[in-house]
Scaffold this motif. Structure first.
Motif, PDB file in Angstrom:
ATOM      1  N   HIS A  34       0.836  -1.208   0.000  1.00  0.00           N
ATOM      2  CA  HIS A  34       0.000   0.000   0.000  1.00  0.00           C
ATOM      3  C   HIS A  34       0.868   1.254   0.000  1.00  0.00           C
ATOM      4  CE1 HIS A  34      -3.540   2.464   0.771  1.00  0.00           C
ATOM      5  NE2 HIS A  34      -2.845   3.076   1.732  1.00  0.00           N
ATOM      6  N   GLU A  35       1.973   1.188   0.739  1.00  0.00           N
ATOM      7  CA  GLU A  35       2.859   2.360   0.855  1.00  0.00           C
ATOM      8  C   GLU A  35       3.791   2.498  -0.338  1.00  0.00           C
ATOM      9  OE1 GLU A  35       6.015   4.267   4.126  1.00  0.00           O
ATOM     10  OE2 GLU A  35       5.066   2.305   4.496  1.00  0.00           O
ATOM     11  N   TYR A  36       4.295   1.354  -0.843  1.00  0.00           N
ATOM     12  CA  TYR A  36       5.242   1.370  -1.961  1.00  0.00           C
ATOM     13  C   TYR A  36       4.689   0.492  -3.089  1.00  0.00           C
ATOM     14  CZ  TYR A  36       8.206   2.668   2.021  1.00  0.00           C
ATOM     15  OH  TYR A  36       8.721   3.251   3.151  1.00  0.00           O
ATOM     16  N   LYS A  37       3.886   1.061  -3.910  1.00  0.00           N
ATOM     17  CA  LYS A  37       3.195   0.297  -4.955  1.00  0.00           C
ATOM     18  C   LYS A  37       4.183  -0.199  -6.002  1.00  0.00           C
ATOM     19  CE  LYS A  37      -1.072   2.945  -4.357  1.00  0.00           C
ATOM     20  NZ  LYS A  37      -1.712   1.909  -3.547  1.00  0.00           N
ATOM     21  N   ASN A  38       3.981  -1.454  -6.391  1.00  0.00           N
ATOM     22  CA  ASN A  38       4.746  -2.051  -7.490  1.00  0.00           C
ATOM     23  C   ASN A  38       6.254  -1.928  -7.326  1.00  0.00           C
ATOM     24  OD1 ASN A  38       2.452  -2.896  -8.949  1.00  0.00           O
ATOM     25  ND2 ASN A  38       2.204  -0.838  -9.812  1.00  0.00           N
ATOM     26  N   ASP A  39       6.727  -2.203  -6.126  1.00  0.00           N
ATOM     27  CA  ASP A  39       8.176  -2.201  -5.889  1.00  0.00           C
ATOM     28  C   ASP A  39       8.709  -3.624  -6.048  1.00  0.00           C
ATOM     29  OD1 ASP A  39      10.486  -0.409  -4.518  1.00  0.00           O
ATOM     30  OD2 ASP A  39      10.642  -2.492  -3.873  1.00  0.00           O
ATOM     31  N   GLY A  40       9.709  -3.776  -6.894  1.00  0.00           N
ATOM     32  CA  GLY A  40      10.240  -5.094  -7.191  1.00  0.00           C
ATOM     33  C   GLY A  40      10.806  -5.805  -5.986  1.00  0.00           C
ATOM     34  N   MET A  41      11.431  -5.063  -5.057  1.00  0.00           N
ATOM     35  CA  MET A  41      12.046  -5.699  -3.897  1.00  0.00           C
ATOM     36  C   MET A  41      11.007  -6.320  -2.979  1.00  0.00           C
ATOM     37  SD  MET A  41      14.847  -6.654  -2.630  1.00  0.00           S
ATOM     38  CE  MET A  41      16.161  -5.686  -3.394  1.00  0.00           C
ATOM     39  N   LEU A  42       9.823  -5.732  -2.908  1.00  0.00           N
ATOM     40  CA  LEU A  42       8.765  -6.320  -2.090  1.00  0.00           C
ATOM     41  C   LEU A  42       8.346  -7.675  -2.651  1.00  0.00           C
ATOM     42  CD1 LEU A  42       6.453  -3.252  -1.297  1.00  0.00           C
ATOM     43  CD2 LEU A  42       8.313  -4.206   0.073  1.00  0.00           C
ATOM     44  N   TYR A  43       8.181  -7.743  -3.971  1.00  0.00           N
ATOM     45  CA  TYR A  43       7.820  -9.015  -4.597  1.00  0.00           C
ATOM     46  C   TYR A  43       8.949 -10.035  -4.445  1.00  0.00           C
ATOM     47  CZ  TYR A  43       3.601  -7.094  -6.747  1.00  0.00           C
ATOM     48  OH  TYR A  43       2.364  -6.539  -6.953  1.00  0.00           O
ATOM     49  N   PHE A  44      10.191  -9.548  -4.537  1.00  0.00           N
ATOM     50  CA  PHE A  44      11.344 -10.450  -4.417  1.00  0.00           C
ATOM     51  C   PHE A  44      11.410 -11.071  -3.033  1.00  0.00           C
ATOM     52  CE2 PHE A  44      15.978 -11.003  -3.568  1.00  0.00           C
ATOM     53  CZ  PHE A  44      16.195 -12.042  -4.459  1.00  0.00           C
ATOM     54  N   GLU A  45      11.303 -10.240  -1.986  1.00  0.00           N
ATOM     55  CA  GLU A  45      11.362 -10.756  -0.616  1.00  0.00           C
ATOM     56  C   GLU A  45      10.149 -11.633  -0.299  1.00  0.00           C
ATOM     57  OE1 GLU A  45      13.559 -10.724   1.839  1.00  0.00           O
ATOM     58  OE2 GLU A  45      15.085  -9.654   0.719  1.00  0.00           O
ATOM     59  N   LYS A  46       9.018 -11.288  -0.873  1.00  0.00           N
ATOM     60  CA  LYS A  46       7.829 -12.122  -0.691  1.00  0.00           C
ATOM     61  C   LYS A  46       8.041 -13.482  -1.363  1.00  0.00           C
ATOM     62  CE  LYS A  46       2.813 -11.860  -1.501  1.00  0.00           C
ATOM     63  NZ  LYS A  46       1.777 -11.089  -2.239  1.00  0.00           N
ATOM     64  N   GLY A  47       8.700 -13.460  -2.528  1.00  0.00           N
ATOM     65  CA  GLY A  47       9.028 -14.708  -3.211  1.00  0.00           C
ATOM     66  C   GLY A  47       9.959 -15.576  -2.396  1.00  0.00           C
ATOM     67  N   THR A  67      11.187  -9.671 -11.332  1.00  0.00           N
ATOM     68  CA  THR A  67      12.003  -9.563 -12.545  1.00  0.00           C
ATOM     69  C   THR A  67      11.476  -8.471 -13.463  1.00  0.00           C
ATOM     70  OG1 THR A  67      12.491 -11.928 -12.439  1.00  0.00           O
ATOM     71  CG2 THR A  67      12.926 -10.832 -14.524  1.00  0.00           C
ATOM     72  N   ASP A  68      10.173  -8.388 -13.594  1.00  0.00           N
ATOM     73  CA  ASP A  68       9.562  -7.370 -14.460  1.00  0.00           C
ATOM     74  C   ASP A  68       9.732  -5.965 -13.892  1.00  0.00           C
ATOM     75  OD1 ASP A  68       8.722  -9.322 -16.215  1.00  0.00           O
ATOM     76  OD2 ASP A  68       6.719  -9.486 -15.327  1.00  0.00           O
ATOM     77  N   GLU A  80      16.002 -13.732 -11.681  1.00  0.00           N
ATOM     78  CA  GLU A  80      15.988 -14.810 -12.683  1.00  0.00           C
ATOM     79  C   GLU A  80      16.660 -16.067 -12.135  1.00  0.00           C
ATOM     80  OE1 GLU A  80      17.917 -12.856 -15.900  1.00  0.00           O
ATOM     81  OE2 GLU A  80      16.100 -11.809 -16.566  1.00  0.00           O
ATOM     82  N   PHE A  81      17.764 -15.894 -11.398  1.00  0.00           N
ATOM     83  CA  PHE A  81      18.426 -17.033 -10.759  1.00  0.00           C
ATOM     84  C   PHE A  81      17.481 -17.702  -9.763  1.00  0.00           C
ATOM     85  CE2 PHE A  81      20.669 -18.597  -6.994  1.00  0.00           C
ATOM     86  CZ  PHE A  81      21.477 -19.578  -7.559  1.00  0.00           C
ATOM     87  N   SER A  82      16.743 -16.898  -9.017  1.00  0.00           N
ATOM     88  CA  SER A  82      15.802 -17.424  -8.027  1.00  0.00           C
ATOM     89  C   SER A  82      14.695 -18.213  -8.706  1.00  0.00           C
ATOM     90  CB  SER A  82      15.219 -16.274  -7.196  1.00  0.00           C
ATOM     91  OG  SER A  82      16.258 -15.554  -6.551  1.00  0.00           O
ATOM     92  N   ILE A  83      14.241 -17.735  -9.851  1.00  0.00           N
ATOM     93  CA  ILE A  83      13.235 -18.463 -10.630  1.00  0.00           C
ATOM     94  C   ILE A  83      13.776 -19.830 -11.035  1.00  0.00           C
ATOM     95  CG2 ILE A  83      12.041 -18.511 -12.866  1.00  0.00           C
ATOM     96  CD1 ILE A  83      11.741 -15.445 -12.580  1.00  0.00           C
ATOM     97  N   GLU A  84      15.016 -19.855 -11.510  1.00  0.00           N
ATOM     98  CA  GLU A  84      15.642 -21.118 -11.906  1.00  0.00           C
ATOM     99  C   GLU A  84      15.753 -22.078 -10.722  1.00  0.00           C
ATOM    100  OE1 GLU A  84      17.162 -22.107 -15.138  1.00  0.00           O
ATOM    101  OE2 GLU A  84      15.553 -20.691 -15.597  1.00  0.00           O
ATOM    102  N   ARG A  85      16.078 -21.531  -9.569  1.00  0.00           N
ATOM    103  CA  ARG A  85      16.221 -22.372  -8.373  1.00  0.00           C
ATOM    104  C   ARG A  85      14.879 -23.000  -7.996  1.00  0.00           C
ATOM    105  NH1 ARG A  85      18.521 -18.862  -4.257  1.00  0.00           N
ATOM    106  NH2 ARG A  85      16.386 -18.133  -3.989  1.00  0.00           N
ATOM    107  N   VAL A  86      13.812 -22.212  -8.050  1.00  0.00           N
ATOM    108  CA  VAL A  86      12.491 -22.738  -7.703  1.00  0.00           C
ATOM    109  C   VAL A  86      12.048 -23.789  -8.726  1.00  0.00           C
ATOM    110  CG1 VAL A  86      10.039 -22.168  -7.469  1.00  0.00           C
ATOM    111  CG2 VAL A  86      11.768 -20.697  -6.426  1.00  0.00           C
ATOM    112  N   LYS A  87      12.280 -23.509  -9.982  1.00  0.00           N
ATOM    113  CA  LYS A  87      11.907 -24.474 -11.021  1.00  0.00           C
ATOM    114  C   LYS A  87      12.677 -25.782 -10.868  1.00  0.00           C
ATOM    115  CE  LYS A  87      10.433 -21.314 -14.713  1.00  0.00           C
ATOM    116  NZ  LYS A  87      10.742 -20.831 -16.088  1.00  0.00           N
ATOM    117  N   ALA A  88      13.896 -25.678 -10.347  1.00  0.00           N
ATOM    118  CA  ALA A  88      14.746 -26.868 -10.202  1.00  0.00           C
ATOM    119  C   ALA A  88      14.220 -27.829  -9.144  1.00  0.00           C
ATOM    120  CB  ALA A  88      16.174 -26.461  -9.873  1.00  0.00           C
ATOM    121  N   TYR A  89      13.283 -27.385  -8.303  1.00  0.00           N
ATOM    122  CA  TYR A  89      12.679 -28.297  -7.340  1.00  0.00           C
ATOM    123  C   TYR A  89      11.872 -29.380  -8.049  1.00  0.00           C
ATOM    124  CZ  TYR A  89      13.922 -24.836  -3.769  1.00  0.00           C
ATOM    125  OH  TYR A  89      14.603 -23.973  -2.954  1.00  0.00           O
TER     126      TYR A  89
END
Length: 227
Positions: A34-47, A67-68, A80-89
């Motif tokens: 709500h405070e920081y809309k569409n911030d990539g770091m929030l999505y990254f840490e949530k991921g 990533t976007d 992108e590396f994190s995406i690869e790591r999750v897919k590797a599961y």
């Protein structure tokens, strides 16, 4: 503190409580979005939080959003590396081949997020140090040592009282030998201390020991997290 670091620090704290409470709704992130809309770091840490909670579809979705949204190529690559790591599961997915040090760095970065029992300040400092170990190596090594010393003081105040103003980390580690601490942990602590001292006093580091030091640091934090 710059705004992006302030956002990141808040996101790291939100990740702690999401992991601690096994909160799949990610409620601690809602006020931040709500405070920081569409911030990539929030999505990254949530991921990261979803990955640790083993909710891989949500983790993947948040890493893809990060990533976007990340404006900096450095962090886009990390997402992108994190995406690869999750897919590797998934056993039928072969991940992109990243070099050994890069994988070590960012897997260690993920690992530190799991240590929710160390102080918020030390957890943030450890995470941020790992994020820049490749570009600001000596600063990161000094921060490794600082985090370890602070956690040691938190958990073994009697050692601090013994030395008072004359506190010396090497002497304190010697005293811990009588605390029935595994010698391997003490050896890891000494590795972190030695490389941190070299970085602080000589502004140098031994590249051949860098991987060892990162692994030692993770094991030391795991020790303090589990006390």
């Amino acid at each position: 503190m710059s705004e992006w670091r302030e956002i990141w620090k808040k996101a790291i704290i939100a990740s702690k409580y999401m992991i601690l409470n096994n909160d799949s709704s990610a409620s601690d992130f809602e006020s931040l979005f709500h405070e920081y809309k569409n911030d990539g770091m929030l999505y990254f840490e949530k991921g990261i939080s979803y990955e640790i909670l083993k909710n891989y579809p949500e983790s993947l979705s948040n890493y893809e959003k990060a990533t976007d949204l990340f404006p900096v190529p450095y962090w886009k690559k990390v997402a992108e590396f994190s995406i690869e790591r999750v897919k590797a599961y998934s056993l039928d997915y072969i991940p992109h081949n990243y070099d050994g040090f890069y994988s070590l760095q960012w897997n260690a970065f993920l690992e530190v997020h799991k240590f929710i029992n160390i102080t918020d300040e030390n957890r943030y400092l450890a995470i941020s140090a790992l994020a820049r170990i490749d570009s600001e190596t000596t600063v990161s090594l000094v921060n490794f040592r600082t985090v370890m010393e602070k956690e040691l003081k938190n958990h073994f105040p009697e050692v601090v009282r013994k030395y008072g103003k004359d506190f010396c980390l090497s002497k304190a580690l010697s005293d811990l030998k009588i605390e029935n601490i595994d010698w391997k942990v003490l050896n890891d602590m000494d590795n972190v201390r030695e490389e941190g001292n070299l970085a602080a006093h000589e502004n140098e580091y031994r590249r051949e020991y860098l991987k060892r030091t990162i692994n030692s640091f993770i094991r030391v934090l795991e020790f303090f997290n589990n006390i």
